[in-house]
Design a protein around this motif. Structure first.
Motif, short mmCIF file in Angstrom:
data_model
loop_
_atom_site.label_atom_id
_atom_site.label_comp_id
_atom_site.label_asym_id
_atom_site.label_seq_id
_atom_site.Cartn_x
_atom_site.Cartn_y
_atom_site.Cartn_z
N GLU A 131 10.64 9.25 -30.52
CA GLU A 131 11.92 8.53 -30.51
C GLU A 131 12.70 8.82 -29.24
N TRP A 132 12.75 10.09 -28.83
CA TRP A 132 13.48 10.45 -27.62
C TRP A 132 12.86 9.77 -26.40
N LEU A 133 11.55 9.80 -26.31
CA LEU A 133 10.87 9.19 -25.16
C LEU A 133 11.10 7.68 -25.13
N GLN A 134 11.07 7.03 -26.29
CA GLN A 134 11.32 5.58 -26.31
C GLN A 134 12.75 5.27 -25.92
N THR A 135 13.67 6.17 -26.20
CA THR A 135 15.08 5.95 -25.86
C THR A 135 15.33 6.15 -24.38
N TYR A 136 14.75 7.18 -23.79
CA TYR A 136 15.15 7.60 -22.45
C TYR A 136 14.08 7.44 -21.38
N PHE A 137 12.81 7.26 -21.75
CA PHE A 137 11.78 7.44 -20.75
C PHE A 137 10.79 6.29 -20.63
N MET A 138 10.38 5.69 -21.74
CA MET A 138 9.26 4.77 -21.71
C MET A 138 9.56 3.49 -20.93
N ARG A 139 10.81 3.04 -20.93
CA ARG A 139 11.14 1.86 -20.13
C ARG A 139 10.88 2.12 -18.65
N LYS A 140 11.23 3.32 -18.19
CA LYS A 140 10.98 3.68 -16.79
C LYS A 140 9.48 3.70 -16.49
N LEU A 141 8.71 4.33 -17.40
CA LEU A 141 7.27 4.39 -17.17
C LEU A 141 6.66 2.99 -17.19
N LYS A 142 7.13 2.13 -18.09
CA LYS A 142 6.60 0.77 -18.16
C LYS A 142 6.85 0.02 -16.85
N GLN A 194 0.83 -1.20 0.00
CA GLN A 194 0.00 0.00 0.00
C GLN A 194 0.86 1.26 0.00
N GLU A 195 1.94 1.23 0.77
CA GLU A 195 2.86 2.37 0.80
C GLU A 195 3.53 2.56 -0.56
N CYS A 196 3.94 1.45 -1.17
CA CYS A 196 4.54 1.52 -2.50
C CYS A 196 3.56 2.09 -3.52
N LEU A 197 2.32 1.64 -3.45
CA LEU A 197 1.33 2.07 -4.41
C LEU A 197 1.08 3.57 -4.32
N GLN A 198 1.06 4.09 -3.10
CA GLN A 198 0.86 5.52 -2.93
C GLN A 198 1.97 6.32 -3.61
N ARG A 199 3.20 5.89 -3.46
CA ARG A 199 4.33 6.58 -4.10
C ARG A 199 4.30 6.40 -5.61
N LEU A 200 3.93 5.22 -6.06
CA LEU A 200 3.91 4.96 -7.50
C LEU A 200 2.83 5.76 -8.20
N TYR A 201 1.67 5.95 -7.58
CA TYR A 201 0.62 6.78 -8.17
C TYR A 201 1.13 8.19 -8.43
N SER A 202 1.81 8.74 -7.44
CA SER A 202 2.34 10.11 -7.58
C SER A 202 3.37 10.18 -8.70
N LEU A 203 4.28 9.21 -8.74
CA LEU A 203 5.31 9.19 -9.77
C LEU A 203 4.72 9.00 -11.15
N GLU A 204 3.77 8.08 -11.29
CA GLU A 204 3.15 7.83 -12.59
C GLU A 204 2.46 9.08 -13.11
N ASP A 205 1.78 9.81 -12.25
CA ASP A 205 1.09 11.02 -12.66
C ASP A 205 2.06 12.05 -13.19
N GLN A 206 3.20 12.21 -12.51
CA GLN A 206 4.21 13.16 -12.96
C GLN A 206 4.84 12.74 -14.28
N MET A 207 5.06 11.45 -14.46
CA MET A 207 5.69 10.96 -15.68
C MET A 207 4.77 11.15 -16.88
N ILE A 208 3.47 10.89 -16.71
CA ILE A 208 2.53 11.10 -17.80
C ILE A 208 2.45 12.58 -18.14
N TYR A 209 2.47 13.43 -17.13
CA TYR A 209 2.44 14.87 -17.36
C TYR A 209 3.68 15.31 -18.14
N PHE A 210 4.83 14.73 -17.79
CA PHE A 210 6.07 15.07 -18.50
C PHE A 210 5.99 14.66 -19.96
#
Length: 613
Positions: free
Chosen positions: A558-569, A523-539
């Motif tokens: 292309e840039w997002l697939q190189t540097y960002f999408m793996r983290k979001l996934k 539950q603690e992890c999920l709370q932090r992940l919700y916040s992070l996911e929201d910021q990543m989608i906004y970015f």
């Protein structure tokens, strides 16, 4: 008597101790002057003693002071005032997180320790590498006047597949390449801003954007690798000459043309080479470059031709009779992107290149810190430029090398096949400091403030080095939106690292595999992940919107697939797992867990290196 001795002792201590403390304080306050002069003398002596042991050539993109690479081996690729001032596209949670941090203080301005070449008569060209994230013409409208203001005198433009090739060469062209009208607009913008233009057209190595195609694969020197064209087929020259003709037809008045010719690692490999009587690889290189140079000169007799130095460095002192003709045809451009250029080339190297009537050098403002890099930190590139000026002074003084120009390179990819590295708009601060270093010979504290505040219009000094403490910045130079976005990316990456470090403590691979979790910790992890996911989608939304201002629609994804999408996934996989498991897990199985008692067996692959080649 005893009391009198104590009195005298206390009196002496009371007098001497303040004097000693005052002396130590004075020494401490002036330690930079005292020790800098001594260190400068020691480093200069060390440089003079060891210069003969330095190898003359290095592999291209590397920036670390590693052992030199033999050029005959396969290529080893190189390494705010208030929240109200932030742009509207910034994510509120990211803002709050970073607003509580203070930017780490750096003291990048160092005392001058070596004399520098007088650069007032040197050409100062800026390299535009368009094989990755080529900007829209509108951006050049803003950028070119700014480059002229910074002291640039010309542009080294490497179009690659963004050039509008026609006829049977049209298959080379990028699907979103510039049009002929775009090229004319670029040349007109350069003319208006008094910037000379030097196109860069590779004629030997780095032709993978052509030789990757099945229509031209038979022209590869080595059939496995599309980098190098073979000089052993006459059809190769038909292709090269047609590319040259089309380039010159759209650049009819250019004073310069760069032929590339760097990193040609596959030579005398094509089967047809046995039918030609070349002395060796060096002889083949000289003959090929000479033939192409003569062809260009036949079209434009007064054009000045350039090639990169790295392949030349092995043959300038080799005694080849035909090198003399090549010396008359081309100007070498000597490149290296290391922190300290002074120890990168030895006396023998500069003696060899003193035979040329003139020599240019190439520093870098981006694309030399690693194949996967997002931010051009100023420190490395400014040191590279500063020490280039120092090395040029030494070579011109000792060996009378006639330096006439500097190209400040900005690579967008290390190779046509590789990923995007730093983007041009976000690298303008690095370019600004590099050009101003050439103009002034060095950067002092006063110039540092002028550059960051007046030229770049930033509310603080841009980052000189990578820092764990990220604070946002607001600037006004052409491309500042992308630079500010890279600050957001660094800050968000830091939040990602912190969040995932916590999550990985309690939701590991075995939990994912066995659907076996710690309910409260999850539950603690999920709370932090919700916040992070929201910021990543906004970015993602903000980044793509900013990208469309500068680039064609393919660059943002292309840039997002190189540097960002793996983290979001990874974040979303953890979120989905925890959500599902929290809903379904009401009891837990006894240990050992199912399918977890048998040894893990991994079958080895049955292959040899030769089977892959």
């Amino acid at each position: 008597m005893f009391a009198r001795r104590n009195l005298r002792r206390n009196l002496m201590i009371g007098i001497c101790l303040p004097i000693i403390l005052l002396s130590l304080f004075v020494i401490h306050q002036n330690r930079d002057i005292v020790f800098t002069e001594q260190l400068s003398h020691q480093q200069h002596s060390h440089f003079l003693q060891n210069i003969d042991n330095v190898h003359p050539s290095r592999s291209k993109r590397y920036t670390s002071q590693s052992q030199p690479l033999d050029i005959h081996t396969d290529k080893q690729l190189q390494n705010g005032n208030t929240m109200a001032n932030l742009m509207a596209y910034q994510a509120p949670i990211v803002d709050f997180y970073n607003n509580q941090r203070h930017l780490q203080e750096y003291n990048p301005i160092q005392p001058i320790r070596h004399p520098v070449i007088d650069a007032k008569n040197l050409e100062r060209f800026v390299h535009l590498d368009l094989k990755g994230a080529a900007p829209k013409i509108d951006y050049f409208t803003d950028l070119f006047p700014f480059l002229r203001q910074l002291g640039a005198t010309g542009l080294l433009i490497e179009y690659e597949d963004m050039f509008p090739y026609s006829d049977y060469l049209s298959i080379i062209r990028h699907g979103l390449a510039y049009s002929k009208n775009d090229i004319q607009q670029i040349l007109e913008l350069a003319r208006i801003n008094n910037l000379k233009v030097m196109p860069l057209l590779q004629v030997y190595g780095h032709l993978e954007y052509v030789l990757k195609l099945k229509e031209f694969m038979h022209l590869r020197e080595d059939r496995r690798y599309p980098q190098v064209i073979t000089p052993c087929l006459e059809e190769s020259y038909k292709l090269i000459f047609e590319m040259i003709d089309q380039m010159l037809s759209l650049h009819p008045s250019i004073p310069y043309l760069h032929m590339g010719c760097d990193e040609v690692y596959y030579r005398l490999v094509h089967p047809q080479c046995v039918n030609l009587h070349f002395r060796d690889e060096a002889d083949l290189f000289i003959r090929h470059v000479t033939r192409v140079a003569k062809y260009i000169k036949s079209k434009h007799p007064n054009i000045k031709l350039f090639i990169w130095h790295d392949m030349l460095s092995q043959i300038v002192n080799s005694g080849y009779n035909n090198i003399t003709e090549l010396v008359e045809l081309v100007v070498p451009m000597v490149w290296t992107y290391v922190d300290d250029v002074k120890t990168w080339f030895d006396d023998r190297f500069w003696m060899g290149f003193s035979m040329f009537h003139e020599v240019w050098v190439a520093s870098s403002f981006k694309g030399s810190s690693g194949e996967i890099t997002t931010m051009s930190y100023i420190g490395h590139h400014q040191r590279n430029q500063q020490t280039w000026l120092e090395a040029m002074y030494t070579a011109s003084f000792r060996h009378r090398v006639n330096f006439t120009g500097i190209a400040v390179t900005g690579w967008s990819r290390y190779d046509h096949m590789l990923s995007l590295c730093e983007l041009l708009p976000s690298s303008i601060p690095s370019l600004t400091y590099a050009l101003q270093t050439i103009v002034y010979g060095h950067i002092n504290n006063t110039q540092n403030v002028t550059i960051s505040r007046s030229l770049l219009g930033c509310d603080r000094t841009p980052l000189w080095e990578k820092s764990a403490d990220i604070n946002f910045i607001s600037c006004s130079f052409p491309g500042h939106e992308m630079y500010e976005m890279m600050y957001q990316y660094d800050g968000l990456t830091h939040i990602y690292d912190e969040t995932m470090s916590f999550v990985r403590l309690y939701v590991t691979d075995i939990h994912l595999r066995q659907n076996y979790i710690h309910y409260k910790r999850s539950q603690e992890c999920l709370q932090r992940l919700y916040s992070l996911e929201d910021q990543m989608i906004y970015f993602i939304d903000s980044f793509q919107r900013i990208c469309l201002k500068f680039f064609t629609p393919d660059i943002g994804p292309e840039w997002l697939q190189t540097y960002f999408m793996r983290k979001l996934k990874e974040v979303q996989n953890r979120v989905n797992f925890i959500e599902r498991t929290l809903k379904t897990q009401t009891s837990w199985l006894q240990r050992p867990l199912p399918n977890n008692t048998a040894p893990i067996a991994i079958k080895r692959r049955n292959f040899t290196i030769s089977s892959l080649l």
